[in-house]
Design a protein around this motif. Sequence first.
Motif, PDB file in Angstrom:
ATOM      1  N   LYS A   4       0.830  -1.197   0.000  1.00  0.00           N
ATOM      2  CA  LYS A   4       0.000   0.000   0.000  1.00  0.00           C
ATOM      3  C   LYS A   4       0.868   1.251   0.000  1.00  0.00           C
ATOM      4  O   LYS A   4       2.018   1.229   0.422  1.00  0.00           O
ATOM      5  N   VAL A   5       0.272   2.357  -0.456  1.00  0.00           N
ATOM      6  CA  VAL A   5       0.959   3.638  -0.543  1.00  0.00           C
ATOM      7  C   VAL A   5       0.104   4.713   0.122  1.00  0.00           C
ATOM      8  O   VAL A   5      -1.101   4.806  -0.143  1.00  0.00           O
ATOM      9  N   THR A  22       5.392   3.635   1.672  1.00  0.00           N
ATOM     10  CA  THR A  22       5.004   2.408   0.983  1.00  0.00           C
ATOM     11  C   THR A  22       5.379   1.199   1.821  1.00  0.00           C
ATOM     12  O   THR A  22       6.461   1.161   2.406  1.00  0.00           O
ATOM     13  N   GLY A  23       4.491   0.225   1.887  1.00  0.00           N
ATOM     14  CA  GLY A  23       4.781  -1.006   2.606  1.00  0.00           C
ATOM     15  C   GLY A  23       3.524  -1.809   2.811  1.00  0.00           C
ATOM     16  O   GLY A  23       2.502  -1.581   2.150  1.00  0.00           O
ATOM     17  N   GLU A  24       3.579  -2.757   3.736  1.00  0.00           N
ATOM     18  CA  GLU A  24       2.384  -3.520   4.071  1.00  0.00           C
ATOM     19  C   GLU A  24       1.400  -2.594   4.777  1.00  0.00           C
ATOM     20  O   GLU A  24       1.786  -1.655   5.464  1.00  0.00           O
ATOM     21  N   GLU A  25       0.116  -2.868   4.610  1.00  0.00           N
ATOM     22  CA  GLU A  25      -0.939  -1.946   5.053  1.00  0.00           C
ATOM     23  C   GLU A  25      -0.772  -1.484   6.498  1.00  0.00           C
ATOM     24  O   GLU A  25      -0.805  -0.283   6.770  1.00  0.00           O
ATOM     25  N   ASP A  26      -0.588  -2.408   7.433  1.00  0.00           N
ATOM     26  CA  ASP A  26      -0.484  -2.018   8.842  1.00  0.00           C
ATOM     27  C   ASP A  26       0.746  -1.144   9.097  1.00  0.00           C
ATOM     28  O   ASP A  26       0.691  -0.209   9.896  1.00  0.00           O
ATOM     29  N   GLU A  27       1.855  -1.445   8.410  1.00  0.00           N
ATOM     30  CA  GLU A  27       3.066  -0.631   8.555  1.00  0.00           C
ATOM     31  C   GLU A  27       2.832   0.785   8.055  1.00  0.00           C
ATOM     32  O   GLU A  27       3.260   1.761   8.684  1.00  0.00           O
ATOM     33  N   VAL A  28       2.170   0.902   6.909  1.00  0.00           N
ATOM     34  CA  VAL A  28       1.922   2.212   6.316  1.00  0.00           C
ATOM     35  C   VAL A  28       0.983   3.033   7.198  1.00  0.00           C
ATOM     36  O   VAL A  28       1.221   4.217   7.436  1.00  0.00           O
ATOM     37  N   ILE A  29      -0.054   2.411   7.718  1.00  0.00           N
ATOM     38  CA  ILE A  29      -0.988   3.128   8.589  1.00  0.00           C
ATOM     39  C   ILE A  29      -0.272   3.629   9.835  1.00  0.00           C
ATOM     40  O   ILE A  29      -0.431   4.786  10.231  1.00  0.00           O
ATOM     41  N   GLU A  57      -3.628   3.638  -1.324  1.00  0.00           N
ATOM     42  CA  GLU A  57      -3.761   3.120  -2.683  1.00  0.00           C
ATOM     43  C   GLU A  57      -2.854   1.900  -2.815  1.00  0.00           C
ATOM     44  O   GLU A  57      -1.883   1.750  -2.075  1.00  0.00           O
ATOM     45  N   ASP A  58      -3.166   1.049  -3.772  1.00  0.00           N
ATOM     46  CA  ASP A  58      -2.274  -0.072  -4.067  1.00  0.00           C
ATOM     47  C   ASP A  58      -1.023   0.450  -4.747  1.00  0.00           C
ATOM     48  O   ASP A  58      -1.098   1.369  -5.563  1.00  0.00           O
TER      49      ASP A  58
END
Length: 63
Positions: A4-5, A22-29, A57-58
Amino acid sequence: MTRKVADCSRLPSETDCSLTITGEEDEVIRAASEHAVSVHKHQDSAAFREQIREILEDEKASA
């Protein structure tokens, strides 16, 4: 798994922030929330993190 971005430049900001995370969803959040609190003075909460989740976004595949 799709990375995710979170692109801060796509959101209104007094600082014209250009950070992209950018990274895995939980990391990005988590990173986007920490950035928003420390740089943009937002208040961290479950509701705020959900707002971040909604704007992710993907990551586009590189050629």
